[in-house]
Design an enzyme around this catalytic site. Sequence first.
Site, short mmCIF file in Angstrom:
data_model
loop_
_atom_site.label_atom_id
_atom_site.label_comp_id
_atom_site.label_asym_id
_atom_site.label_seq_id
_atom_site.Cartn_x
_atom_site.Cartn_y
_atom_site.Cartn_z
N LYS A 1 0.83 -1.21 0.00
CA LYS A 1 0.00 0.00 0.00
C LYS A 1 0.86 1.26 0.00
O LYS A 1 0.64 2.18 -0.77
CB LYS A 1 -0.92 0.04 1.25
CG LYS A 1 -1.86 -1.13 1.37
CD LYS A 1 -2.74 -1.01 2.59
CE LYS A 1 -1.98 -1.01 3.92
NZ LYS A 1 -1.24 -2.26 4.21
N ARG B 1 -9.38 1.01 8.84
CA ARG B 1 -8.91 -0.34 9.11
C ARG B 1 -9.93 -1.15 9.89
O ARG B 1 -9.70 -2.32 10.18
CB ARG B 1 -7.66 -0.24 9.97
CG ARG B 1 -6.42 -0.76 9.32
CD ARG B 1 -5.32 -0.48 10.29
NE ARG B 1 -4.18 -1.26 10.01
CZ ARG B 1 -3.13 -0.79 9.36
NH1 ARG B 1 -3.12 0.43 8.89
NH2 ARG B 1 -2.09 -1.55 9.18
N ARG C 1 11.83 -6.06 4.14
CA ARG C 1 11.63 -4.59 4.07
C ARG C 1 12.71 -3.85 4.87
O ARG C 1 13.06 -4.23 5.98
CB ARG C 1 10.26 -4.22 4.62
CG ARG C 1 10.09 -2.69 4.68
CD ARG C 1 8.68 -2.26 4.78
NE ARG C 1 7.96 -2.78 5.92
CZ ARG C 1 6.66 -2.58 6.11
NH1 ARG C 1 5.96 -1.89 5.24
NH2 ARG C 1 6.07 -3.09 7.17
N ARG D 1 11.82 -2.23 10.54
CA ARG D 1 10.77 -1.76 11.43
C ARG D 1 10.56 -2.74 12.57
O ARG D 1 10.57 -3.95 12.37
CB ARG D 1 9.46 -1.62 10.63
CG ARG D 1 9.10 -0.19 10.35
CD ARG D 1 7.97 -0.06 9.38
NE ARG D 1 6.72 -0.67 9.80
CZ ARG D 1 5.58 -0.55 9.12
NH1 ARG D 1 5.55 0.15 8.01
NH2 ARG D 1 4.48 -1.13 9.54
N ARG E 1 -0.19 -9.23 13.14
CA ARG E 1 -0.75 -8.19 12.27
C ARG E 1 -1.65 -8.82 11.19
O ARG E 1 -2.69 -8.28 10.86
CB ARG E 1 0.37 -7.38 11.61
CG ARG E 1 1.03 -6.41 12.59
CD ARG E 1 2.36 -5.92 12.08
NE ARG E 1 2.26 -5.14 10.86
CZ ARG E 1 3.29 -4.93 10.04
NH1 ARG E 1 4.48 -5.44 10.31
NH2 ARG E 1 3.12 -4.19 8.98
P1 AP5 Z 1 4.94 -1.56 1.69
O1 AP5 Z 1 4.59 -0.70 0.53
O2 AP5 Z 1 5.75 -0.99 2.79
O3 AP5 Z 1 3.62 -2.30 2.23
P2 AP5 Z 1 2.42 -1.74 3.10
O4 AP5 Z 1 1.18 -2.43 2.61
O5 AP5 Z 1 2.42 -0.25 3.13
O6 AP5 Z 1 2.86 -2.38 4.47
P3 AP5 Z 1 2.79 -1.82 5.95
O7 AP5 Z 1 3.46 -2.88 6.79
O8 AP5 Z 1 3.32 -0.43 6.06
O9 AP5 Z 1 1.29 -1.85 6.18
P4 AP5 Z 1 0.62 -1.93 7.52
O10 AP5 Z 1 -0.80 -1.70 7.07
O11 AP5 Z 1 0.83 -3.11 8.35
O12 AP5 Z 1 1.36 -0.82 8.37
P5 AP5 Z 1 1.02 0.66 8.74
O13 AP5 Z 1 2.28 1.42 8.67
O14 AP5 Z 1 -0.20 1.17 8.03
O15 AP5 Z 1 5.69 -2.86 1.08
C1 AP5 Z 1 6.20 -3.88 1.94
C2 AP5 Z 1 7.56 -4.40 1.38
O16 AP5 Z 1 7.32 -5.04 0.13
C3 AP5 Z 1 8.60 -3.29 1.11
O17 AP5 Z 1 9.87 -3.80 1.38
C4 AP5 Z 1 8.43 -3.01 -0.38
O18 AP5 Z 1 9.63 -2.50 -0.95
C5 AP5 Z 1 8.08 -4.39 -0.91
N1 AP5 Z 1 7.20 -4.37 -2.08
C6 AP5 Z 1 6.11 -3.57 -2.28
N2 AP5 Z 1 5.51 -3.88 -3.45
C7 AP5 Z 1 6.24 -4.90 -3.98
C8 AP5 Z 1 6.13 -5.68 -5.18
N3 AP5 Z 1 5.17 -5.46 -6.07
N4 AP5 Z 1 7.03 -6.64 -5.40
C9 AP5 Z 1 8.03 -6.89 -4.51
N5 AP5 Z 1 8.21 -6.18 -3.37
C10 AP5 Z 1 7.30 -5.21 -3.10
O19 AP5 Z 1 0.57 0.49 10.27
C11 AP5 Z 1 1.48 0.07 11.26
C12 AP5 Z 1 0.75 -0.04 12.58
O20 AP5 Z 1 0.19 1.25 12.95
C13 AP5 Z 1 -0.46 -0.99 12.60
O21 AP5 Z 1 -0.07 -2.33 12.85
C14 AP5 Z 1 -1.31 -0.39 13.72
O22 AP5 Z 1 -0.82 -0.76 14.98
C15 AP5 Z 1 -1.10 1.12 13.55
N6 AP5 Z 1 -2.11 1.71 12.68
C16 AP5 Z 1 -1.90 2.31 11.47
N7 AP5 Z 1 -3.07 2.73 10.94
C17 AP5 Z 1 -4.03 2.39 11.84
C18 AP5 Z 1 -5.45 2.53 11.85
N8 AP5 Z 1 -6.11 3.09 10.83
N9 AP5 Z 1 -6.14 2.05 12.92
C19 AP5 Z 1 -5.49 1.50 13.98
N10 AP5 Z 1 -4.15 1.31 14.01
C20 AP5 Z 1 -3.44 1.76 12.96
#
Ligand code: AP5
Length: 207
Positions: free
Chosen positions: A14, A89, A123, A153, A164
């Site tokens: 994402k 979410r 990552r 991370r 997660r």
């Molecule tokens: P990346 O683009 O970083 O993936 P992502 O989907 O953004 O992953 P996140 O782990 O950031 O999502 P998340 O939803 O768990 O975390 P968030 O920060 O929102 O890609 C991942 C890897 O794959 C990278 O190395 C990239 O280079 C690689 N990649 C990407 N595309 C690729 C492809 N096509 N081919 C190969 N490699 C590829 O949230 C973190 C925490 O914050 C949550 O767990 C929660 O505790 C809290 N939080 C955040 N938002 C909320 C909310 N709305 N409500 C409650 N808690 C929340």
Amino acid sequence: MKNIILLGAPGAGKGTQAALIAKQYAVPHISTGDILRRNIKDGTPLGLKAKQFIDAGALVPDDVVIGLVELRLKEEDCKNGYILDGFPRTIPQAEALDRVANIHLAINIDVPFDVIVGRLGGRRVCVCGETYHVSTLNGETKCKKCGKELFIRDDDKPETVRNRLKVYEEQTQPLIDYYKAQGKLATIPATGSIDEIFAEVKKVLDD
Ligand code: AP5
């Protein structure tokens, strides 16, 4: 450009796609995960509250994230559209968003869990916000954009990733049906390369 949500499991890509969309269409990329991590780094009261949940792979309470997104969407740069990454979410978050915003489209980045585990396991991130995968770094350990040392991370540890993904299945996956019922869902199978997936995203957005 419109008001867009990116749905998808942790590590689906994402953040990677949202950054490309933001650049291509000149709209702000609003990531609740990035906002929360910035607050943790700065030691704010919000950060102190959020840290325990993030470190456990759990969701931060709805009222906390809803409040911060509502404030962010009132900013001037959101007037001509935005891309929301990681919010909503939960169903209560989606309902709260519907009360304050007109969402045009929810793009579901659809990736099997076994691929996700590989993406998160490799990552590497930078404090400046850049994200990489080790397979593309050729042994380089510093950010190509700002030169700072890359790091893993805290919540990318295998046991936290497992939690997660469980939390995603229980609390976030129901949003797929929520937006389908509103006629706003576009699902993109996303096992291809970053560029291939972005080409599909652009097709949906330009349609
Ligand atoms: P990346 O683009 O970083 O993936 P992502 O989907 O953004 O992953 P996140 O782990 O950031 O999502 P998340 O939803 O768990 O975390 P968030 O920060 O929102 O890609 C991942 C890897 O794959 C990278 O190395 C990239 O280079 C690689 N990649 C990407 N595309 C690729 C492809 N096509 N081919 C190969 N490699 C590829 O949230 C973190 C925490 O914050 C949550 O767990 C929660 O505790 C809290 N939080 C955040 N938002 C909320 C909310 N709305 N409500 C409650 N808690 C929340």
